[in-house]
Design an enzyme around this catalytic site. Structure first.
Site, PDB file in Angstrom:
ATOM      1  N   ILE A 179       0.836  -1.203   0.000  1.00 20.31           N
ATOM      2  CA  ILE A 179       0.000   0.000   0.000  1.00 20.31           C
ATOM      3  C   ILE A 179       0.877   1.261   0.000  1.00 20.31           C
ATOM      4  O   ILE A 179       0.568   2.242  -0.683  1.00 20.31           O
ATOM      5  CB  ILE A 179      -0.929   0.003   1.244  1.00 20.31           C
ATOM      6  CG1 ILE A 179      -1.858  -1.231   1.218  1.00 20.31           C
ATOM      7  CG2 ILE A 179      -1.736   1.282   1.330  1.00 20.31           C
ATOM      8  CD1 ILE A 179      -2.639  -1.453   2.519  1.00 20.31           C
TER       9      ILE A 179
ATOM     10  N   ILE B 126       3.554  -4.214  10.659  1.00 17.94           N
ATOM     11  CA  ILE B 126       3.887  -5.646  10.680  1.00 17.94           C
ATOM     12  C   ILE B 126       2.856  -6.398  11.498  1.00 17.94           C
ATOM     13  O   ILE B 126       2.158  -5.805  12.321  1.00 17.94           O
ATOM     14  CB  ILE B 126       5.303  -5.930  11.250  1.00 17.94           C
ATOM     15  CG1 ILE B 126       5.457  -5.318  12.652  1.00 17.94           C
ATOM     16  CG2 ILE B 126       6.376  -5.436  10.300  1.00 17.94           C
ATOM     17  CD1 ILE B 126       6.692  -5.821  13.394  1.00 17.94           C
TER      18      ILE B 126
ATOM     19  N   TYR C 250      -1.371  -7.286  16.916  1.00 15.24           N
ATOM     20  CA  TYR C 250      -1.711  -6.384  15.799  1.00 15.24           C
ATOM     21  C   TYR C 250      -2.935  -5.536  16.148  1.00 15.24           C
ATOM     22  O   TYR C 250      -2.932  -4.312  15.971  1.00 15.24           O
ATOM     23  CB  TYR C 250      -1.960  -7.243  14.568  1.00 15.24           C
ATOM     24  CG  TYR C 250      -2.199  -6.488  13.272  1.00 15.24           C
ATOM     25  CD1 TYR C 250      -1.153  -5.842  12.615  1.00 15.24           C
ATOM     26  CD2 TYR C 250      -3.466  -6.455  12.701  1.00 15.24           C
ATOM     27  CE1 TYR C 250      -1.376  -5.183  11.405  1.00 15.24           C
ATOM     28  CE2 TYR C 250      -3.694  -5.795  11.499  1.00 15.24           C
ATOM     29  CZ  TYR C 250      -2.643  -5.164  10.854  1.00 15.24           C
ATOM     30  OH  TYR C 250      -2.858  -4.508   9.670  1.00 15.24           O
TER      31      TYR C 250
HETATM   32  N1  LIG Z   1      -2.675  -5.594   3.342  1.00 20.29           N
HETATM   33  C1  LIG Z   1      -3.805  -5.498   4.006  1.00 20.29           C
HETATM   34  O1  LIG Z   1      -4.790  -6.202   3.711  1.00 20.29           O
HETATM   35  C2  LIG Z   1      -3.940  -4.502   5.098  1.00 20.29           C
HETATM   36  C3  LIG Z   1      -5.162  -4.407   5.754  1.00 20.29           C
HETATM   37  C4  LIG Z   1      -5.323  -3.497   6.786  1.00 20.29           C
HETATM   38  C5  LIG Z   1      -4.263  -2.687   7.147  1.00 20.29           C
HETATM   39  N2  LIG Z   1      -3.086  -2.800   6.505  1.00 20.29           N
HETATM   40  C6  LIG Z   1      -2.006  -1.905   6.940  1.00 20.29           C
HETATM   41  O2  LIG Z   1      -1.507  -1.199   5.812  1.00 20.29           O
HETATM   42  C7  LIG Z   1      -0.109  -0.920   6.005  1.00 20.29           C
HETATM   43  C8  LIG Z   1       0.681  -1.410   4.794  1.00 20.29           C
HETATM   44  O3  LIG Z   1       0.450  -2.805   4.666  1.00 20.29           O
HETATM   45  P1  LIG Z   1       0.925  -3.631   3.378  1.00 20.29           P
HETATM   46  O4  LIG Z   1      -0.054  -4.712   3.205  1.00 20.29           O
HETATM   47  O5  LIG Z   1       1.217  -2.695   2.252  1.00 20.29           O
HETATM   48  O6  LIG Z   1       2.285  -4.254   3.944  1.00 20.29           O
HETATM   49  P2  LIG Z   1       3.530  -4.920   3.196  1.00 20.29           P
HETATM   50  O7  LIG Z   1       3.198  -5.176   1.766  1.00 20.29           O
HETATM   51  O8  LIG Z   1       3.963  -6.054   4.050  1.00 20.29           O
HETATM   52  O9  LIG Z   1       4.618  -3.746   3.298  1.00 20.29           O
HETATM   53  C9  LIG Z   1       5.030  -3.345   4.569  1.00 20.29           C
HETATM   54  C10 LIG Z   1       5.883  -2.095   4.447  1.00 20.29           C
HETATM   55  O10 LIG Z   1       6.302  -1.729   5.776  1.00 20.29           O
HETATM   56  C11 LIG Z   1       7.733  -1.676   5.796  1.00 20.29           C
HETATM   57  N3  LIG Z   1       8.268  -2.105   7.069  1.00 20.29           N
HETATM   58  C12 LIG Z   1       8.006  -3.253   7.757  1.00 20.29           C
HETATM   59  N4  LIG Z   1       8.747  -3.295   8.864  1.00 20.29           N
HETATM   60  C13 LIG Z   1       9.494  -2.152   8.890  1.00 20.29           C
HETATM   61  C14 LIG Z   1      10.469  -1.632   9.762  1.00 20.29           C
HETATM   62  N5  LIG Z   1      10.877  -2.297  10.850  1.00 20.29           N
HETATM   63  N6  LIG Z   1      11.019  -0.437   9.466  1.00 20.29           N
HETATM   64  C15 LIG Z   1      10.662   0.234   8.361  1.00 20.29           C
HETATM   65  N7  LIG Z   1       9.768  -0.221   7.471  1.00 20.29           N
HETATM   66  C16 LIG Z   1       9.177  -1.395   7.740  1.00 20.29           C
HETATM   67  C17 LIG Z   1       8.175  -2.639   4.693  1.00 20.29           C
HETATM   68  O11 LIG Z   1       9.503  -2.302   4.313  1.00 20.29           O
HETATM   69  P3  LIG Z   1      10.509  -3.443   3.717  1.00 20.29           P
HETATM   70  O12 LIG Z   1      10.257  -3.453   2.232  1.00 20.29           O
HETATM   71  O13 LIG Z   1      11.856  -2.944   4.103  1.00 20.29           O
HETATM   72  O14 LIG Z   1      10.167  -4.750   4.362  1.00 20.29           O
HETATM   73  C18 LIG Z   1       7.134  -2.338   3.622  1.00 20.29           C
HETATM   74  O15 LIG Z   1       7.463  -1.154   2.924  1.00 20.29           O
HETATM   75  C19 LIG Z   1       0.282  -1.599   7.314  1.00 20.29           C
HETATM   76  O16 LIG Z   1       0.242  -0.668   8.363  1.00 20.29           O
HETATM   77  C20 LIG Z   1      -0.802  -2.648   7.503  1.00 20.29           C
HETATM   78  O17 LIG Z   1      -0.985  -2.985   8.855  1.00 20.29           O
HETATM   79  C21 LIG Z   1      -2.889  -3.687   5.495  1.00 20.29           C
END
Ligand SMILES: NC(=O)c1ccc[n+]([C@@H]2O[C@H](COP(=O)([O-])OP(=O)(O)OC[C@H]3O[C@@H](n4cnc5c(N)ncnc54)[C@H](OP(=O)(O)O)[C@@H]3O)[C@@H](O)[C@H]2O)c1
Length: 225
Positions: free
Chosen positions: A17, A69, A131
């Site tokens: 995202i 995460i 979470y």
């Molecule tokens: N996907 C869903 O269905 C969903 C639903 C509800 C809420 N969300 C929320 O939306 C947000 C984005 O989710 P996503 O699905 O896009 O996640 P994702 O694809 O797993 O990407 C996670 C991002 O966070 C970064 N990250 C993780 N740990 C980190 C750390 N220690 N320091 C700095 N950066 C870090 C990762 O960087 P790296 O590339 O370095 O790993 C990556 O850019 C999150 O807050 C998640 O909880 C997602």
């Protein structure tokens, strides 16, 4: 406020995202800072402090706390390290960035902060204790920041996505679970990250002049059932 003057900081902009939010904000005319994990490791308090002290004088007007995460596990099996890093990345580091990087917003009396939360801050399922706790806390932080920063014309909101088709979702659910999830969503599909980025785009724009302290849910009707 001319967009070309505005600098946006997006955490977790490398993929998922966050990457789409960066692309959307660039289309909207903002200059986007998207630090890599080696520049800003949100799991590590010292690197967050260093990043803030190096960047606190930059003219950041928009902050998107997107990185998140999730280590799904039943309460009885959650390791304390996993609990703490889930709270650190999803809640404490966003708090530190809000505390440390809003000087320019206050000075110019204009700012927009969006915290990417989750529907699991309202509802939950098994294996989501850390979470859900972190994302619920993030909503509380959003409300208090909105109250404290309102007088500076800094608007603070949470966006709560439902199921978005990203690496995080695929990693935390088996193909069978994904099928069940899709069946549980009234719109009959997971969201595209673009649909979240467009909401963030609205909340960070001048068009949003009065919504602050809210948790805006975008879940295809999932939490209505
Ligand atoms: N996907 C869903 O269905 C969903 C639903 C509800 C809420 N969300 C929320 O939306 C947000 C984005 O989710 P996503 O699905 O896009 O996640 P994702 O694809 O797993 O990407 C996670 C991002 O966070 C970064 N990250 C993780 N740990 C980190 C750390 N220690 N320091 C700095 N950066 C870090 C990762 O960087 P790296 O590339 O370095 O790993 C990556 O850019 C999150 O807050 C998640 O909880 C997602």
């Amino acid at each position: 406020m001319e967009h070309c003057e505005l600098l946006a900081l997006v955490t977790g902009g490398s993929r998922g995202i966050g990457r789409i939010i960066c692309e959307q904000l660039q289309k909207d005319g903002y200059q986007v800072l998207a630090p890599s994990r080696s520049e800003l490791d949100l799991a590590n308090i010292e690197t967050v402090k260093n990043y803030i002290s190096k960047n606190k004088n930059r003219p950041i007007s928009i902050l998107i706390n997107n990185a998140g995460i999730n280590f799904p596990a039943p309460i009885e099996n959650i390791l304390l390290d996993q609990w703490q890093s889930t709270l650190q990345v999803n809640l404490t580091s966003p708090f530190m960035l809000i505390q440390g990087l809003t000087q320019h917003m206050k000075k110019q009396r204009y700012g927009r902060i969006v915290n990417i939360s989750s529907v699991f801050s309202f509802v939950t399922r098994e294996n989501r204790a850390a979470y859900s706790a972190a994302k619920s806390g993030l909503n509380g932080l959003t409300r208090t920041a909105a109250v404290e920063f309102g007088p500076y014309n800094i608007l603070v909101n949470s966006v709560c996505p439902g199921y978005i088709d990203t690496a995080l979702t695929r990693q935390n659910n088996s193909p069978e679970q994904i099928k069940t999830i899709i069946e549980s969503i009234p719109l009959g599909r997971m969201a595209d990250a673009v649909e979240i980025a467009e909401l963030v785009s609205f909340l960070t724009s001048d068009k949003n002049s009065y919504i602050t302290g809210h948790t805006v849910v975008a879940d295809g009707g999932f939490t209505c059932k």
